[in-house]
Design a protein around this motif. Structure first.
Motif, PDB file in Angstrom:
ATOM      1  N   PRO A   1       0.834  -1.195   0.000  1.00  0.00           N
ATOM      2  CA  PRO A   1       0.000   0.000   0.000  1.00  0.00           C
ATOM      3  C   PRO A   1       0.873   1.252   0.000  1.00  0.00           C
ATOM      4  N   ARG A   2       0.653   2.140  -0.965  1.00  0.00           N
ATOM      5  CA  ARG A   2       1.481   3.343  -1.070  1.00  0.00           C
ATOM      6  C   ARG A   2       0.912   4.458  -0.201  1.00  0.00           C
ATOM      7  N   PRO A   3       1.786   5.208   0.474  1.00  0.00           N
ATOM      8  CA  PRO A   3       1.294   6.329   1.282  1.00  0.00           C
ATOM      9  C   PRO A   3       0.993   7.568   0.445  1.00  0.00           C
ATOM     10  N   THR A   4       0.454   7.395  -0.727  1.00  0.00           N
ATOM     11  CA  THR A   4       0.030   8.529  -1.538  1.00  0.00           C
ATOM     12  C   THR A   4      -1.346   8.193  -2.091  1.00  0.00           C
ATOM     13  N   VAL A   5      -2.162   9.220  -2.252  1.00  0.00           N
ATOM     14  CA  VAL A   5      -3.510   8.968  -2.732  1.00  0.00           C
ATOM     15  C   VAL A   5      -3.498   8.916  -4.246  1.00  0.00           C
ATOM     16  N   GLN A   6      -3.774   7.781  -4.803  1.00  0.00           N
ATOM     17  CA  GLN A   6      -3.970   7.720  -6.245  1.00  0.00           C
ATOM     18  C   GLN A   6      -4.972   6.610  -6.497  1.00  0.00           C
ATOM     19  N   LYS A   7      -6.065   6.982  -7.086  1.00  0.00           N
ATOM     20  CA  LYS A   7      -7.114   6.003  -7.311  1.00  0.00           C
ATOM     21  C   LYS A   7      -6.792   5.209  -8.574  1.00  0.00           C
TER      22      LYS A   7
ATOM     23  N   ARG B   1      -5.028   2.552  -9.225  1.00  0.00           N
ATOM     24  CA  ARG B   1      -3.690   2.069  -9.533  1.00  0.00           C
ATOM     25  C   ARG B   1      -3.822   0.620 -10.005  1.00  0.00           C
TER      26      ARG B   1
END
Lengths: 337, 332
Positions: free
Chosen positions: A271-277, A279
């Motif tokens: 899980p990346r600590p950046t918001v990107q829907k 992916r």
């Protein structure tokens, strides 16, 4: 970018540690006579080199043999087969007494620092024990050495007289680090050393480990399941699966062009600590197979999305696909996304 | 979306200890809509788990909600008797715990534990409950569900056990699911499977989800809204985009900067100095002052109120009072 590249350049200097075909099997006993009925192959044929001053990350799911590998290197687990060469000396066949010289140079930092400290012993005295075992210091010299150590890892002189329960998790891990660096080692194994800590404290401890590395020219074997931490901390990464090495390469190569489908899946699962829907992600199906009854051929074929018939029969060879980038896969480099 | 499911107003949760009353949650308010995921984040000891336990009424025996309200669909459930709570728990509000091995009973079969809530709350017969149980196991992606019904927890892997826990939690179609670090004990590949599963089920059943976690990666993946807690207080709340792209509170910024990003080779790790103050500590002013690089005199003397940055975004920090471009402070 340029600065980052030079800082993470592989230091192809002197080889500090070399593993050659390391195997560790645990026998399964059963029946009335407790005969050996099979083996759990915890580490299967691992060969690699560790250079002076580098950090090598070891990643993989639980049960993939990464901790066993660390213990086997230190001699905490007896090898089933294989050769360990440390500073040009084969250490696995040495006598206990001769081994002691090398033990000083190889240390370990454990995941749970509380479990590795005696709750009824003052921290200062616990650390003094290291010097009692390995040096001929007088008690005043020992005390001074311990206080120097405490300051080195960011603790204070007043902590000398305290008991383990009076410390927070991060401070306890600092004590673990102090113990590990007490005898000026050249090689430290960090077994999930920061996994039990809160993120803010984890960052403090990672920074401390880096400072110490630069100061003493240490090499780390950094065992972790957190790929974000590995990318930040390490120069090279080894990926393990079911006791096998599946990929080894520099941090840049491995994270940017993973060759093995398992590495690709592992990277995609974080899980990346950046918001990107939206992916694109690869989802591996199922669990790790039972290591007592490993699949035939490639150990990963049961969960691999691009597995072919050949994967079920032939075990892929450990090959250098690009310079210093190794992988064991029949279809290395093929993207599974 | 739209309908408010849960409303928590100014709750204070206290523990009775040898040193007197110890407030673990101090005046926390939040709300949750249907079909929404709220993530509560913070370091261990910040009160995030206690907040979720206060909602479901599972506080340890020396803890109690000292003041404030918890309303589920308008009902004041903080006033309910233990019997009334028992009817709601596992039925309308369910919980998934961190360690599935300790939450499942090792001497009872998976089937028994799955049937229990179904027979108790939905009054199904044993046969009906078995059928429904198998269906639930299928839904959470467990292979050979008929076989699993007769197995014991130790025969399953960690990921499978967590799936069973989820199946039990979902058995009565709850309106609210509370998940306390549901994936912390699992490997990344399994964690990804479980997070996807919770997300899919949320859409299917239109549940509200409260997820308690310390993993910023998990938060970015699943949350609609985020609440950041520090030393028992809510310090910032906002939509997931607001918190990750425009964090306001120095603690939130610090948290985000201490998580190494896998995609960023040039990531500069910045640690927050120091550690969480103890619950006993009497702190005048902002509770984060000792670890904050921006702390001023005001922070040491007065506690910052909640400042509104947007309709959905609030932060409790004096920095927000200083005429921020769109900082319309309510209390000032």
């Amino acid at each position: 970018m340029a600065a980052a590249l030079t800082s993470k350049k592989i230091n192809q200097g002197k080889i500090l540690l070399e593993l050659n075909g390391i195997k560790k099997y645990y026998p399964i006993r059963g029946g009335v006579l407790q005969r050996v009925q099979g083996n759990v192959k915890a580490v299967e044929n691992v060969s690699l080199q560790l250079y002076e001053g580098e950090s090598l990350g070891v990643v993989g799911e639980s049960g993939c043999g990464k901790s066993t590998l660390g213990k086997a290197i230190l001699g905490l687990e007896e090898l089933t087969d294989g050769k360990i060469t440390f500073k040009d000396t084969e250490i696995q066949s040495l006598k206990r007494r001769e081994k002691l010289k090398f033990v000083k140079e190889m240390q370990m930092i454990f995941q749970d620092p509380f479990a590795s400290l005696n709750p009824r012993q003052r921290i200062g005295h616990a650390l003094e024990e290291v010097f009692t075992m390995h040096t001929n210091m007088s008690s005043s010299e020992k005390k001074k050495a311990v206080i120097d150590l405490l300051e080195e890892v960011g603790l204070k002189e007043e902590h000398f007289e305290r008991y383990p329960h009076e410390f927070s998790g991060g401070q306890r891990q600092r004590i673990g680090i102090a113990r590990a660096i007490a005898l000026n080692p050249s090689f430290i194994i960090c077994d999930e050393a920061v996994s039990a800590l809160d993120v803010s404290v984890q960052a403090q401890v990672l920074k401390l480990l880096k400072t110490i590395q630069e100061k003493y020219q240490l090499s780390y074997l950094f065992i972790s399941h957190d790929l974000g931490v590995v990318r930040y901390f390490c120069d090279r990464v080894l990926v393990m699966y079911l006791g096998h090495t599946v990929e080894l390469g520099s941090v840049e190569d491995l994270f940017n062009q993973p060759l093995h489908p398992y590495t690709q899946a592992l990277l995609s699962a974080i899980p990346r600590p950046t918001v990107q829907k939206n992916r694109k992600r690869i989802r591996l199906q199922g669990d790790l197979p039972n290591p007592a009854d490993p699949p035939s051929g490639c150990p990963f074929h049961t969960r691999c999305p691009i597995a072919q018939d050949i994967c079920k029969q032939d075990k892929p060879a450990w090959k250098e696909h690009e310079s210093n980038h190794f992988a064991a896969c029949h279809f290395a480099g093929q993207s599974i996304i | 979306m739209g309908e408010t499911l849960l409303e928590v107003k100014n709750i204070v949760t206290e523990f009775r200890t040898a040193d007197g009353q110890l407030p673990a949650v101090r005046d926390v308010s939040f709300s949750l809509k249907k079909g929404e995921t709220l993530c509560i984040v913070g370091e261990s000891g910040c009160g995030k788990s206690i907040t979720s336990l206060s909602v479901i009424g599972l506080l340890p025996s020396n803890g109690k909600i000292a003041s404030g309200e918890v309303r589920y669909q308008g009902e004041p459930i903080h006033q309910y008797s233990p019997e009334q709570m028992r009817k709601i728990r596992g039925n309308k509000i369910s919980m998934i715990f961190q360690e599935p091995m300790t939450a499942l009973n090792p001497v009872l079969t998976i089937g028994f534990q799955l049937r229990e809530p179904l027979m108790l709350h939905l009054k199904l017969s044993k046969n009906e409950a078995t059928k429904k149980g198998i269906e639930l196991l299928k839904q959470v992606g467990i292979p050979y569900p008929e076989k699993r019904m007769n197995q014991y927890p130790h025969e399953l892997s960690g990921g499978m056990r967590q799936r069973v826990m989820i199946a039990i939690a979902l058995s009565c179609n709850p309106g609210l699911l509370i998940a306390d670090e549901p994936t912390t004990a699992l490997d990344v590949t399994i964690q990804a499977q479980i997070l996807d599963l919770i997300n899919d089920l949320k859409h299917d059943f239109h549940m509200g989800v409260i997820m308690v976690t310390h993993d910023m990666g998990v938060v970015a993946e699943v949350a609609d809204r985020v609440m950041v807690m520090y030393a028992g207080k809510k310090v910032e709340e906002g939509t997931v985009e607001e918190i990750f792209n425009h964090p306001k509170h120095p603690y939130t910024i610090g948290l985000l900067n201490s998580v190494p990003n896998v995609d960023d080779p040039d990531f500069v790790l910045e640690a927050i100095p120091g550690s969480l103050p103890s619950l006993h500590a009497k702190i005048i002013g902002c509770r984060f002052q000792d670890r904050c690089q921006f702390a001023s005199e005001k922070c040491r003397s007065q506690e910052p109120p909640e400042f509104h940055i947007s309709n959905t975004h609030t932060a409790s920090c004096w920095l927000e009072s200083e005429g921020d471009s769109n900082g319309s402070s309510l209390n000032f």
